[in-house]
Write a protein that holds these residues in place. Structure first.
Motif, short mmCIF file in Angstrom:
data_model
loop_
_atom_site.label_atom_id
_atom_site.label_comp_id
_atom_site.label_asym_id
_atom_site.label_seq_id
_atom_site.Cartn_x
_atom_site.Cartn_y
_atom_site.Cartn_z
N ILE A 1 -3.14 -5.02 -4.82
CA ILE A 1 -2.06 -5.94 -4.79
C ILE A 1 -0.61 -5.38 -4.71
CG2 ILE A 1 -0.98 -8.06 -5.90
CD1 ILE A 1 -3.45 -8.79 -6.74
N GLU A 2 -0.06 -5.59 -3.47
CA GLU A 2 1.16 -5.08 -3.42
C GLU A 2 2.24 -6.09 -3.74
OE1 GLU A 2 1.02 -2.18 -1.69
OE2 GLU A 2 3.16 -1.65 -1.28
N GLY A 3 3.57 -5.37 -4.03
CA GLY A 3 4.59 -6.44 -4.48
C GLY A 3 5.74 -5.91 -3.77
N PHE B 1 12.77 -3.35 -4.59
CA PHE B 1 11.58 -2.47 -5.33
C PHE B 1 10.14 -2.98 -4.68
CE2 PHE B 1 12.01 -6.10 -8.32
CZ PHE B 1 10.94 -6.69 -8.34
N ALA B 2 9.21 -2.02 -4.77
CA ALA B 2 7.93 -2.27 -4.42
C ALA B 2 6.99 -1.76 -5.49
CB ALA B 2 7.73 -1.52 -3.22
N PHE B 3 5.73 -2.22 -5.69
CA PHE B 3 4.80 -1.87 -6.44
C PHE B 3 3.62 -2.02 -5.85
CE2 PHE B 3 5.77 -6.12 -7.88
CZ PHE B 3 4.50 -6.69 -7.97
N GLY B 4 2.36 -1.27 -6.47
CA GLY B 4 1.07 -1.55 -5.93
C GLY B 4 0.12 -1.30 -7.07
N MET B 5 -0.76 -2.17 -7.19
CA MET B 5 -1.61 -2.00 -8.32
C MET B 5 -3.17 -2.15 -7.86
SD MET B 5 -1.09 -5.40 -10.33
CE MET B 5 0.62 -5.91 -10.12
N TYR C 1 -9.37 0.91 1.91
CA TYR C 1 -10.68 1.95 2.04
C TYR C 1 -10.13 3.24 2.14
CZ TYR C 1 -12.37 -2.42 4.19
OH TYR C 1 -12.69 -3.86 4.22
N ARG C 2 -11.01 4.30 1.41
CA ARG C 2 -10.39 5.42 1.48
C ARG C 2 -11.75 6.39 1.47
NH1 ARG C 2 -5.46 6.00 -2.49
NH2 ARG C 2 -4.25 4.34 -1.88
N ARG C 3 -11.69 7.53 1.95
CA ARG C 3 -12.54 8.49 2.27
C ARG C 3 -13.11 9.13 0.72
NH1 ARG C 3 -12.32 12.41 7.06
NH2 ARG C 3 -13.74 13.44 5.46
N VAL D 1 1.54 -4.11 4.38
CA VAL D 1 2.00 -5.41 4.51
C VAL D 1 3.53 -5.44 4.21
CG1 VAL D 1 1.53 -7.92 3.72
CG2 VAL D 1 -0.41 -6.30 3.97
N GLN D 2 3.95 -4.70 3.53
CA GLN D 2 5.50 -4.65 3.00
C GLN D 2 6.38 -4.50 4.22
OE1 GLN D 2 7.24 -1.38 0.99
NE2 GLN D 2 5.60 -1.29 -0.46
N ALA D 3 5.87 -3.42 5.21
CA ALA D 3 6.47 -3.18 6.54
C ALA D 3 6.35 -4.38 7.42
CB ALA D 3 5.80 -2.06 7.16
N GLY E 1 1.62 2.22 -9.64
CA GLY E 1 2.61 2.61 -8.78
C GLY E 1 3.71 1.90 -8.34
N ALA E 2 5.05 2.40 -8.28
CA ALA E 2 6.12 1.65 -8.00
C ALA E 2 7.35 2.29 -7.67
CB ALA E 2 6.39 0.58 -9.02
N GLY E 3 8.51 1.80 -7.22
CA GLY E 3 9.63 2.44 -6.99
C GLY E 3 10.44 1.64 -6.30
N MET E 4 11.83 2.26 -5.97
CA MET E 4 12.73 1.38 -5.20
C MET E 4 12.58 1.95 -3.72
SD MET E 4 14.31 0.09 -7.35
CE MET E 4 15.75 -0.82 -6.61
N PHE F 1 5.79 10.28 -7.18
CA PHE F 1 6.29 10.21 -5.86
C PHE F 1 5.34 9.61 -4.92
CE2 PHE F 1 5.30 12.14 -1.58
CZ PHE F 1 6.66 12.04 -1.47
N PHE F 2 5.79 8.47 -4.18
CA PHE F 2 5.66 8.23 -3.28
C PHE F 2 6.61 8.32 -1.73
CE2 PHE F 2 4.06 5.64 -6.93
CZ PHE F 2 2.56 5.89 -6.86
N PRO F 3 5.94 8.45 -0.86
CA PRO F 3 6.96 8.64 0.44
C PRO F 3 7.90 7.57 0.59
CG PRO F 3 4.83 9.26 0.71
CD PRO F 3 4.53 8.61 -0.44
N MET G 1 -2.62 12.57 0.06
CA MET G 1 -3.02 11.68 -1.17
C MET G 1 -3.92 10.57 -0.67
SD MET G 1 1.10 11.28 -2.09
CE MET G 1 0.82 10.20 -3.63
N GLN G 2 -4.12 10.15 0.44
CA GLN G 2 -5.03 9.10 0.64
C GLN G 2 -5.96 9.60 1.98
OE1 GLN G 2 -2.59 5.62 1.44
NE2 GLN G 2 -1.44 5.84 -0.45
N ASP G 3 -7.04 9.92 1.60
CA ASP G 3 -8.06 10.27 2.50
C ASP G 3 -8.45 9.21 3.33
OD1 ASP G 3 -9.16 12.50 3.77
OD2 ASP G 3 -10.11 13.06 1.98
#
Ligand code: PHE
Length: 344
Positions: free
Chosen positions: A213-215, A308-312, A197-199, A174-176, A286-289, A251-253, A155-157
């Motif tokens: 921005i991660e939350g 919970f976490a989210f990323g925008m 950064y992504r290819r 940064v969450q981890a 995207g977000a989730g528990m 879906f996010f892993p 999903m992320q090259d």
């Protein structure tokens, strides 16, 4: 001899009078009063004079010397004065001229959006944390429940630097890092803005470098409804009180369940238009528990803690908020583009 002296005086004074050049006046001084000057050479002949004549001629010679010296000095002073006045006149500053306007800069639209989002979450008690852009495979993927060879990595090259080092593809590492730093026994409430950064091949909606921005909120008894509440406040503050949000399964892993958040389209009031591609909704983030594996890897017991976490993407948010059509406009620094948003 007296006549000679008189003649010298008259000649010298006349020359001084006519000269308008300080350097030439110095030459005149040498020519008359110098060692080889004409006054000096006349005085050399004094030896031939009688005793009575000597003092008389001497006195006259002195008078002539003084007269020449005095008029030289006077003339030099006068010329210097004129030169000074001329210089002052040339260097005069016209204080009545209007000044040259100074061009005012302003923060970049992206910086503004990011600060606006940061302020909003700081207001809800989140702290701002940063992480490295050159990240390890561990924090970018493995700690986020993405083991090596997991298909979801596609999903992320990724730009790999070595087997284990890469340019981070998301701000989620940064969450981890933050959970690990907090030691597994305190709540975490953070956001993390930064570059990723992504290819990807650059086009109107893709860029090989962009921002996120991660939350993350981890505590005892954090529920999905907390996520929904925070995101609803965010959407209304950012886009207006008349906006609704909806969460769609995704879906996010690193989250379970995972969702994608949409906001209602303002252009068509939810009826469907070209901006929302007819659906009445626009995808925002995207977000989730937080997945139990992610919690336990970082030292949080998933039986006690949840989160919970989210990323925008601030670019996407700025594009929607201000109608920017091409993501590349954020990075090409065309002043005409940037200036439009100085007062936004
Ligand atoms: N990191 C995800 C991405 O870049 C976004 C995300 C963050 C999703 C946090 C869920 C939770 O696509």
């Amino acid at each position: 001899m007296k006549d000679q002296l008189k003649a010298i005086e008259i000649e010298a004074l006349e020359k001084i009078n006519k000269t308008e050049d300080i350097k030439k006046l110095q030459d005149i001084k040498v020519a008359y009063l110098g060692k080889k000057g004409s006054l000096t050479s006349v005085l050399r002949g004094m030896g031939k004079l009688s005793k009575e004549e000597r003092p008389v001629v001497g006195e006259l010679a002195n008078a002539v010397r003084q007269q020449i010296t005095a008029s030289l000095e006077e003339k030099i002073e006068k010329l210097e004065q004129i030169a000074l006045e001329k210089q002052l006149e040339q260097e005069a500053i016209d204080v009545t001229l209007p000044g040259r306007p100074i061009k005012l800069g302003g923060p970049h639209l992206l910086t503004k959006i990011m600060e606006e989002i940061e302020d909003l979450f700081i207001g809800m008690g989140f702290e701002v944390r940063e992480g490295p852009e050159v990240e390890t495979d561990y924090y970018n993927f493995e700690a986020l429940n993405l083991p090596k060879n997991h298909p979801a990595r596609e999903m992320q090259d990724t730009f790999f630097i070595t087997k284990d080092l890469l340019m981070r593809t998301q701000t989620s590492p940064v969450q981890a890092r933050t959970m690990e730093a907090y030691g597994g026994n305190r709540p975490v409430k953070m956001i993390s803005p930064g570059k990723v950064y992504r290819r990807d091949t650059d086009d109107a909606t893709h860029s090989h470098q962009f921002t996120q921005i991660e939350g993350l909120y981890v505590d005892k008894h954090v529920r999905m409804s907390d996520l929904k509440g925070v995101l609803d406040i965010f959407a209304k503050k950012m886009f207006g009180n008349d906006r609704d949000i909806r969460l769609r399964p995704s879906f996010f892993p690193f989250t379970e369940p995972s969702v994608e958040m949409d906001i209602s389209c303002k252009i068509c009031q939810g009826k469907g238009c070209s901006i929302c591609k007819g659906s009445g909704w626009i995808e925002i983030l995207g977000a989730g528990m937080v997945h139990p594996n992610v919690l336990s890897r970082a030292g949080y017991d998933p039986n006690i803690y949840s989160g919970f976490a989210f990323g925008m993407g601030p670019e996407r948010i700025a594009m929607l908020k201000y109608g920017v059509k091409d993501i590349r406009q954020f990075y090409t620094n065309d002043i005409r583009f940037l200036k439009q948003y100085h007062n936004a």
